[in-house]
Enzyme design. Structure first.
Site, mmCIF file in Angstrom:
data_model
loop_
_atom_site.group_PDB
_atom_site.id
_atom_site.type_symbol
_atom_site.label_atom_id
_atom_site.label_comp_id
_atom_site.label_asym_id
_atom_site.label_seq_id
_atom_site.Cartn_x
_atom_site.Cartn_y
_atom_site.Cartn_z
ATOM 1 N N THR A 79 21.826 14.611 -4.872
ATOM 2 C CA THR A 79 22.938 13.831 -4.325
ATOM 3 C C THR A 79 23.386 14.382 -2.974
ATOM 4 O OG1 THR A 79 23.654 13.293 -6.545
ATOM 5 C CG2 THR A 79 25.309 13.103 -4.814
ATOM 6 N N GLY A 118 25.284 22.011 -9.196
ATOM 7 C CA GLY A 118 25.925 23.120 -9.914
ATOM 8 C C GLY A 118 25.209 24.425 -9.617
ATOM 9 N N GLU A 362 24.684 11.009 -13.886
ATOM 10 C CA GLU A 362 23.532 10.490 -14.635
ATOM 11 C C GLU A 362 23.586 8.968 -14.773
ATOM 12 O OE1 GLU A 362 20.600 11.631 -16.015
ATOM 13 O OE2 GLU A 362 21.126 13.194 -14.581
#
Lengths: 596, 596
Positions: A79, A118, A362
């Site tokens: 992303t 993350g 997701e």
């Protein structure tokens, strides 16, 4: 959490199950040990699986031992600030330079910065980066690259790398989410993950043929896992709320009688018992979907891939509905706990912030339901062309002529009612699309103008499937149970049907012969059923079998010491370390003395 | 925020307006200066007003100057660990000891600790405490006392006082919410706030007669303020989401065309435009309620208090529905902003945590709707006895015979449809209660068994009122406007009607002659209306006229520099102060070297 590449990467889906990742024991153990999201989550959840799935054997031999031994710490960056859902729109480029046999990674503008990964902010020293592959002046679309971003000795970002943390969020604040930008950063040619596409030394792009359908495997797996996660989250929330509601007492509806447990109020039962049912429904549906899917995988090896799009469409809407229902119902549990539910120590805010994030990542709720809707409309059109329907859409056949299904208030009849609703709503969408086309729109514009209805149709399809599967699986799994257990689980699945029938009276009145009197009967049965479930409510949440260490809730512990735990937690807050805070001397006292 | 005692205290409600507390300029200025909830909020919001409302002139002369000059800092403690809504159940006692002319405050058990009061944790040195007043062995119910809890010089808690902060919460974390317990803590007799009840030196309890109806004044005022606050919060959220949706681009529905602004997607318009309408609807309704009420207050001075219960019932359900709708719609705005909405810097999480708290405090959603329902059912029964109906319930008359209203799809017709729904649902509740009574239940049990339906009936009543008021007030206020402005505001109020008609097809099919074809028409009109509003969407949120300093959102600023601001905020996060965190040397490096 799982992500795009797991799905693109892990071809051998049954292998994932062998890893034990779906094990409830593992899930609960990890919950008890890691109270918060770990910055290493994507190392094992995405970095390692992507190496397995996207690398050649030679590449795996180089990277896997390093990753498995934690000599390097990785994450996965797809992303960007400006692009999430629309992968083709990613802006980061990897341009091949044949003279040095290197790819040059570039972040062309601010919106191209990688964002959200993350562990990227402060923890990882390697990263899988999705970038538009350019070679010989041609763009071949997004491809994954392994990129070292920090020095493994000093942990300093390498020259040409801009990396940092993205700042505070509603939840996931220990996840170390990061941003990443490249200033003409060079990596060896071999760092393109070459299992599915290669670039030769001279810059020739070579696509390795793959069975496209195989990628469905991990996609379905990830969504099955998410649906199951949501069942697990919701079970926690309702355990907390039901136990608290058995401790909490309020008001005095009758003089001279003690204050009732709030769980005795019908409105409280209405808020909470549907959460118990829904947790069961989602768990059974995710397991059913997985079992159906692995069965289909076996067929697939014989070349039959016909039902894969159906299962993919189903997994899309189940992901959307389970995350959305769970978020809303966790909040319902929190509301049912009044002010104390607002305390972090109840754990309900954290459960919500986790669940509501899954509604977006997701695959966003609306985007996924519209994917399912594409399949539903296509199926309707195929039916109109006389082609056979896939199993979960067999119900369309009964409704194609548009006539109402006759209402039958048995559980099986209600399930058929939901089928009729789904069929009716899909039919209404098809009608709307055709009307717009007749008025001169092209197909895509007609589709766009119908998207609000299409989202509703996909929801209706999903609800019909959940109702049927929950009912059928309950019957199947309780076949050998004692009459008592059977009766209670039957009550719970009936509750789910009645609850949703009452939520969807508009659709049922439209697409079945449901009458005003039928609605009154449904309502009365629903209310009576709440009372029947009441004596077993605490037992039903105890049966979820969460240890206090997993629930981490002042309101939900097994021993019911609600007020004691609230006070114990309050006393631990850093503000209570000293009886008088520095701020008194610094600000409050001068203010009281008129000196501020 | 406002609270129980403001309502019991401030008799001269018009006086509150004179203070300028409802001024939008003040509201916006304070928003820009105080980014977070202040620990002094209850000093001015509750402590001072309660002194004004509950003290005798002599008491006021003592306490008001101290409080107004901030020589003392106060708060207001009513809620206990074990009791919120049910005030009669409060457990803290204040027992009069005639021998010393003192009250002895006592916290008899853990659940009796005061809990939640803002500013109580570390800031206040005085507190108004609600405690059960005992004298001569008789309990006279909860009464307010002024209690000094900390030394004004050292700020140390006084002997016999246990005070501290309650710990982290979903929001309001700067509000300094506290707990408070008493170990036989003595205060002078004069610290009972004696305007409405006195205890003489010898311990005789004297109730001062009051006009009970007057207390409705502040109760209605507080709720009007909350409804207006919710309009304000929602306007902020939708400003952020609409502006972001004009900047954000996604996907490529048509090849060779640029990615559309996400605001061009119908599903996005569906999520957001109802929020603009709802902010208008709630602001107009709160103003209308207040104006109606002050008109009634004038009548009241002539002794006519007949319509007060109606307005009180209305303010209850409006508080419940406005806080609930706003919470849900702020989340809808957040969802519409995808992952970036999850960032705190979007300000959407903070807006939600604020709004969702208001759903619980000052009267829980379910409790308030059931209060309204009591009034609705009572009115129905009075109608059955031939007594006249109050103005907002005039619609009941049309529906008493149970026949369906004929559907009319003009805006005025839709409003009448909502009246029919409300009447139908109240009627169904009355029928259910009577059925249970006929089956042998007492009234209270029959009421209990109908509470799920009663909550729905109160919601339907509230929705009907909002629809009518929003429609009427829009027409009235735009009477002198330009045709352009009039058209756009008419579109917004029509959108509200169509949106809710489509949300309530079940009820409209039951209680009006709405047909399948009517629903299709409503849907098509709704979709066409979204497209009509689209060109004005950004203008409409700009018209809310929030300065960037008030919105405090990376996504919602006037200049649209979304990605720049996201990055600027990220770079400010403490984790980015150093390129390498200490945790690398402490944990990560040893782990990589296999030493951990």
């Amino acid at each position: 959490m799982y992500g795009q590449i797991v799905r693109d990467g892990l071809v051998n889906v049954t292998g994932i199950e062998d890893l034990g990742l779906t094990s409830p024991v593992l899930q609960r153990t990890s919950d008890a040990f890691f109270k918060e999201i770990s910055p290493f989550l994507l190392h094992f959840g995405m970095f390692v699986p992507t190496i397995i799935g996207q690398c050649t054997p030679e590449q795996q031999a180089k990277w896997l031992p390093l990753a498995m031994d934690l000599k390097i710490i990785g994450t996965y960056a797809q992303t960007e600030l400006g692009h999430g859902t629309f992968i083709r729109g990613l802006e980061t480029t990897a341009t091949y330079d044949a003279s040095t046999e290197q790819f040059i990674l570039k972040t062309p503008k601010l919106s191209s910065y990688k964002w959200w990964a993350g562990g990227l902010g402060k923890t990882a020293n390697h990263c899988i980066v999705l970038a538009q592959l350019y070679t010989k002046g041609v763009c071949h679309g997004p491809h994954p690259f392994i990129v070292q971003i920090r020095d493994t000795e000093t942990h300093m970002p390498l020259p040409g790398i801009k990396v940092g943390e993205i700042g505070p969020k509603l939840g996931f604040n220990t996840a170390d989410n990061g941003f990443l930008g490249f200033e003409d950063f060079r990596i060896p040619r071999e760092n393109l993950m070459m299992k599915n596409a290669q670039v030769t030394k001279d810059g020739t792009y070579v696509k390795v043929a793959r069975h496209g359908k195989l990628t469905y495997g991990t996609m379905v797996f990830v969504r099955v896992m998410l649906v199951s996660d949501m069942a697990y989250c919701l079970a926690k929330a309702v355990t907390i709320a039901v136990r608290y509601s058995a401790v909490r007492r309020q008001s005095q509806p009758k003089p001279d009688q003690p204050e009732p447990q709030v769980l005795d109020y019908l409105t409280q039962q209405h808020k909470l018992f549907i959460c118990i049912s829904t947790a069961h429904a989602m768990k059974l549906t995710s397991t059913w979907l997985w079992n159906t899917f692995t069965g289909v995988l076996a067929d697939m090896r014989d070349g039959n891939t016909d039902t894969l799009p159906e299962l993919h469409a189903l997994s899309s809407c189940l992901k959307a509905i389970s995350t959305s229902d769970t978020s809303a119902l966790i909040e319902q549990c929190r509301f049912a706990c009044g002010g104390h539910g607002y305390m972090y120590s109840s754990n309900l805010p954290a459960l919500y912030s986790f669940a509501t994030a899954t509604r977006t990542y997701e695959g966003d709720y609306t985007v996924l339901l519209l994917q399912t809707a594409r399949f539903l409309v296509k199926s309707w059109e195929q039916m109109d062309e006389g082609k056979p329907l896939t199993p979960t859409l067999a119900y369309l056949e009964q409704s194609r002529n548009g006539s109402q299904v006759s209402w039958d208030d048995s559980p099986e009849g209600i399930v058929r009612g939901f089928d009729a609703v789904a069929a009716g709503r899909i039919g209404a969408c098809v009608k709307s699309i055709r009307k717009h086309i007749n008025n001169g729109m092209d197909y895509e514009d007609a589709w766009q103008m119908t998207t609000v209805q299409l989202v509703g149709a996909a929801e209706a399809h999903c609800r019909a499937v959940i109702c049927r599967v929950y009912r059928d699986e309950t019957a199947r799994l309780t076949a050998g149970c004692s009459p008592g257990v059977k009766a209670v689980l039957d009550q719970l699945s009936t509750l789910y049907l009645l609850y949703w029938a009452l939520e969807r009276t508009g659709d049922l009145l439209r697409f079945s012969s449901l009458s005003e009197r039928d609605i009154e009967n449904l309502q009365a049965r629903y209310e009576a059923l709440l009372l029947k479930i009441r004596p077993n409510a605490v037992g039903l949440v105890d049966a979820f079998d969460f240890r206090d260490e997993v629930l981490m809730s002042t309101l939900g512990s097994y021993d019911g010491r609600v007020y004691e735990r609230l006070m114990e937690e309050a006393l631990k807050t850093p503000l209570n370390r000293e009886p008088v805070s520095d701020s008194f001397h610094k600000y409050i006292k001068p203010m009281m003395q008129g000196k501020l």
